[in-house]
Design a protein around this motif. Sequence first.
Motif, PDB file in Angstrom:
ATOM      1  N   CYS A   1       0.842  -1.204   0.000  1.00  0.00           N
ATOM      2  CA  CYS A   1       0.000   0.000   0.000  1.00  0.00           C
ATOM      3  C   CYS A   1       0.881   1.259   0.000  1.00  0.00           C
ATOM      4  O   CYS A   1       1.824   1.363   0.781  1.00  0.00           O
ATOM      5  CB  CYS A   1      -0.892  -0.021   1.231  1.00  0.00           C
ATOM      6  SG  CYS A   1      -2.043   1.364   1.306  1.00  0.00           S
TER       7      CYS A   1
ATOM      8  N   GLU B   1       2.507   4.781   0.804  1.00  0.00           N
ATOM      9  CA  GLU B   1       2.603   5.538   2.064  1.00  0.00           C
ATOM     10  C   GLU B   1       1.667   6.739   2.061  1.00  0.00           C
ATOM     11  O   GLU B   1       1.148   7.146   3.106  1.00  0.00           O
ATOM     12  CB  GLU B   1       4.054   5.984   2.291  1.00  0.00           C
ATOM     13  CG  GLU B   1       5.010   4.849   2.628  1.00  0.00           C
ATOM     14  CD  GLU B   1       4.638   4.137   3.921  1.00  0.00           C
ATOM     15  OE1 GLU B   1       4.126   4.805   4.846  1.00  0.00           O
ATOM     16  OE2 GLU B   1       4.855   2.914   3.988  1.00  0.00           O
TER      17      GLU B   1
ATOM     18  N   ILE C   1      -1.723   5.695   3.321  1.00  0.00           N
ATOM     19  CA  ILE C   1      -1.726   5.504   4.781  1.00  0.00           C
ATOM     20  C   ILE C   1      -1.721   6.851   5.496  1.00  0.00           C
ATOM     21  O   ILE C   1      -2.439   7.072   6.480  1.00  0.00           O
ATOM     22  CB  ILE C   1      -0.506   4.660   5.197  1.00  0.00           C
ATOM     23  CG1 ILE C   1      -0.611   3.264   4.564  1.00  0.00           C
ATOM     24  CG2 ILE C   1      -0.406   4.555   6.710  1.00  0.00           C
ATOM     25  CD1 ILE C   1       0.618   2.404   4.771  1.00  0.00           C
TER      26      ILE C   1
ATOM     27  N   ARG D   1      -4.573   8.427   8.160  1.00  0.00           N
ATOM     28  CA  ARG D   1      -4.228   8.932   9.494  1.00  0.00           C
ATOM     29  C   ARG D   1      -4.556  10.417   9.628  1.00  0.00           C
ATOM     30  O   ARG D   1      -4.908  10.907  10.707  1.00  0.00           O
ATOM     31  CB  ARG D   1      -2.744   8.680   9.770  1.00  0.00           C
ATOM     32  CG  ARG D   1      -2.461   7.207  10.090  1.00  0.00           C
ATOM     33  CD  ARG D   1      -1.015   6.940  10.337  1.00  0.00           C
ATOM     34  NE  ARG D   1      -0.823   5.564  10.802  1.00  0.00           N
ATOM     35  CZ  ARG D   1       0.272   4.855  10.610  1.00  0.00           C
ATOM     36  NH1 ARG D   1       1.290   5.399   9.958  1.00  0.00           N
ATOM     37  NH2 ARG D   1       0.366   3.631  11.078  1.00  0.00           N
TER      38      ARG D   1
ATOM     39  N   LEU E   1      -7.570   1.520   9.618  1.00  0.00           N
ATOM     40  CA  LEU E   1      -6.432   1.652   8.719  1.00  0.00           C
ATOM     41  C   LEU E   1      -5.955   0.277   8.249  1.00  0.00           C
ATOM     42  O   LEU E   1      -5.681   0.064   7.047  1.00  0.00           O
ATOM     43  CB  LEU E   1      -5.293   2.390   9.418  1.00  0.00           C
ATOM     44  CG  LEU E   1      -3.938   2.410   8.690  1.00  0.00           C
ATOM     45  CD1 LEU E   1      -4.063   3.072   7.331  1.00  0.00           C
ATOM     46  CD2 LEU E   1      -2.881   3.108   9.539  1.00  0.00           C
ATOM     47  N   LYS E   2      -5.898  -0.679   9.177  1.00  0.00           N
ATOM     48  CA  LYS E   2      -5.455  -2.026   8.841  1.00  0.00           C
ATOM     49  C   LYS E   2      -6.393  -2.681   7.823  1.00  0.00           C
ATOM     50  O   LYS E   2      -5.945  -3.305   6.858  1.00  0.00           O
ATOM     51  CB  LYS E   2      -5.399  -2.870  10.115  1.00  0.00           C
ATOM     52  CG  LYS E   2      -4.860  -4.273   9.895  1.00  0.00           C
ATOM     53  CD  LYS E   2      -4.792  -5.036  11.216  1.00  0.00           C
ATOM     54  CE  LYS E   2      -4.278  -6.460  10.975  1.00  0.00           C
ATOM     55  NZ  LYS E   2      -4.222  -7.227  12.271  1.00  0.00           N
TER      56      LYS E   2
ATOM     57  N   ARG F   1      -6.027  -0.802   4.389  1.00  0.00           N
ATOM     58  CA  ARG F   1      -4.757  -1.123   3.740  1.00  0.00           C
ATOM     59  C   ARG F   1      -4.805  -2.523   3.117  1.00  0.00           C
ATOM     60  O   ARG F   1      -4.355  -2.720   1.992  1.00  0.00           O
ATOM     61  CB  ARG F   1      -3.615  -1.039   4.757  1.00  0.00           C
ATOM     62  CG  ARG F   1      -2.258  -1.422   4.157  1.00  0.00           C
ATOM     63  CD  ARG F   1      -1.107  -1.016   5.058  1.00  0.00           C
ATOM     64  NE  ARG F   1      -1.288  -1.506   6.413  1.00  0.00           N
ATOM     65  CZ  ARG F   1      -0.540  -1.124   7.450  1.00  0.00           C
ATOM     66  NH1 ARG F   1       0.420  -0.230   7.276  1.00  0.00           N
ATOM     67  NH2 ARG F   1      -0.749  -1.610   8.658  1.00  0.00           N
TER      68      ARG F   1
END
Length: 309
Positions: free
Chosen positions: A261, A263, A266, A270, A279-280, A283
């Motif tokens: 994934c 950055e 991510i 966030r 998020l997990k 992703r």
Amino acid sequence: MEVFTLRHKDELRIFLKFPYNVAIISNIKKIKGSRWSKTKKAWHIPYDKASINELRKIYPEAINLFQENELDIQENEQKRTLEIKQPTTEKGTNIIVTERKVIIKTPKNEQDIAFLTAFPFRRWNKKDFCWEIPQYPGNLEKVIAYFGDRVVSVTTVKLKEEQQKAGLLSKDEVFILNISNKRLRVAFVYNGELINAIKKLPYSKWDSKNKWWTIAYTEKILEELKHACKNLGLKIIYEEEQSEKGVRRISKEDVPNYRTCPEEYIAKIREIRYSESTLKTYRSAFEEFINYYPLLDIKTIDEPKIIQF
């Protein structure tokens, strides 16, 4: 005239080389199975008794040059049969890809066996001396990446072609594949009576692309199909393909060039203060999406321009 034997396209043939002569060519064409080889620049006929006898009638001197008697022919034919039945000993791996499975023909190697047996639902085909694994997303790419330079060829064939090449599908045989108790795929050499019987079954449809019939599956429909085949004196080859429960998600072990994934993605999750568990999940789903077709490049689509009126 020069007469010699040579293995051509995995078949032992008798080659006849001579200066261009219309009369000789006309006589050779009368021998069943005679063909012209562009690469060898010579005519060739099957390496069997019938062809030898035909050639002997037309050109006795050619047989004298050939210097083969019938006993030698029988012995050579037996050797050729054994060669076909024995597993390949050539250095290299041949891969055949069908709509539902990947077939791997490779010399015996304990390390390779360990690799292939790790695939779910793998199968060793004792008759053809090859491994068969399901054509799940990423499996083919994983096999090619593992064998690397040892891969000699990768051939793609359709279901009907696959059956014919294996010598399993003849005029009196019908191949029925049960797809997870949802649909039936039916492949056979053209048979008008069987086609009429299939058309009477619920939700039957001809797949012109893959050259097979598909029918809705129920136990009753399957029995009706089998009954119709038996009434026509056709032999049924029946197989079931059971999928895994649900759809198996792609992991890093399935794809050799697994994409992680970005950055930036991510960081954006966030930034909008989503939880770590969210998020997990996001992703994982994003990585599954970008790795579904691992050999295709990811192309960035420009944002649409807003036109003001």
